[in-house]
Design an enzyme around this catalytic site. Sequence first.
Site, PDB file in Angstrom:
ATOM      1  N   GLU A 154       7.944   9.586 -17.530  1.00 41.51           N
ATOM      2  CA  GLU A 154       9.205   8.252 -17.922  1.00 41.51           C
ATOM      3  C   GLU A 154      11.162   8.900 -17.804  1.00 41.51           C
ATOM      4  O   GLU A 154      11.190   9.153 -18.218  1.00 41.51           O
ATOM      5  CB  GLU A 154       8.648   7.672 -18.700  1.00 41.51           C
ATOM      6  N   HIS A 172      -2.852   2.194 -12.914  1.00 36.77           N
ATOM      7  CA  HIS A 172      -2.161   3.014 -11.976  1.00 36.77           C
ATOM      8  C   HIS A 172      -2.242   4.468 -12.428  1.00 36.77           C
ATOM      9  O   HIS A 172      -3.182   5.369 -11.612  1.00 36.77           O
ATOM     10  CB  HIS A 172      -0.916   3.077 -11.968  1.00 36.77           C
ATOM     11  N   GLY A 226       0.938  -1.112   0.077  1.00 33.61           N
ATOM     12  CA  GLY A 226       0.212   0.218  -0.315  1.00 33.61           C
ATOM     13  C   GLY A 226       1.063   1.324  -0.016  1.00 33.61           C
ATOM     14  O   GLY A 226       0.437   1.840   0.120  1.00 33.61           O
ATOM     15  N   LYS A 227       1.691   1.132  -0.495  1.00 34.48           N
ATOM     16  CA  LYS A 227       2.707   2.258  -0.270  1.00 34.48           C
ATOM     17  C   LYS A 227       3.093   3.592  -1.225  1.00 34.48           C
ATOM     18  O   LYS A 227       3.171   4.688  -0.726  1.00 34.48           O
ATOM     19  CB  LYS A 227       4.707   1.922   0.421  1.00 34.48           C
TER      20      LYS A 227
END
Length: 178
Positions: free
Chosen positions: A62, A50, A12-13
């Site tokens: 990126e 995501h 969950g970081k």
Amino acid sequence: MIVFVSGGARSGKSNIAEQRVLDLAASSTCYYLATADVYDDEMAARVARHRQSRGAQWLTLEAPLAIDRALQKVPDGSSVLLDCLTLWASQVLYASELSEDEGLALLAGALADAQARRVHLVIVSNDINETLPPSDVETWRYLAFLQRAHRRVAAEAGSVLEVVAGCAIEWKNDGKLM
């Protein structure tokens, strides 16, 4: 302000780090500095998932390796999520001509630039040092390099968080160990 968020895989970081970036954001735009190199369909689906979950206020940069150059593209005072140092470390060791020391110097330069330009930088990384020691030399090399990077980031960070089962434990706040 540098914030270091570490934890196990799928702990969950990233969610906690994203929320920290949103909390620190001085403008409506947040930057996502992605170190992943999309190499298969599963990774492409994960990246797409995501991006969709983050929403339109996030601008993705990126940078599988050149995190220093990517950070230079964000305006002073911006809020940036670097996700993740674990993948970046593998790029340094296995997909570049950089030595370990050159990789750490690149990281140190990125941290110094963020601090000088008052960029709120939240850095995510996996803590892979919680299991039995590896049995092969190359895994030891990777682990040692990643832990050197972790120590460097934690030393510069004003806040260090460990995420376990979606809960953050703060080990350092404003430079003070908790």
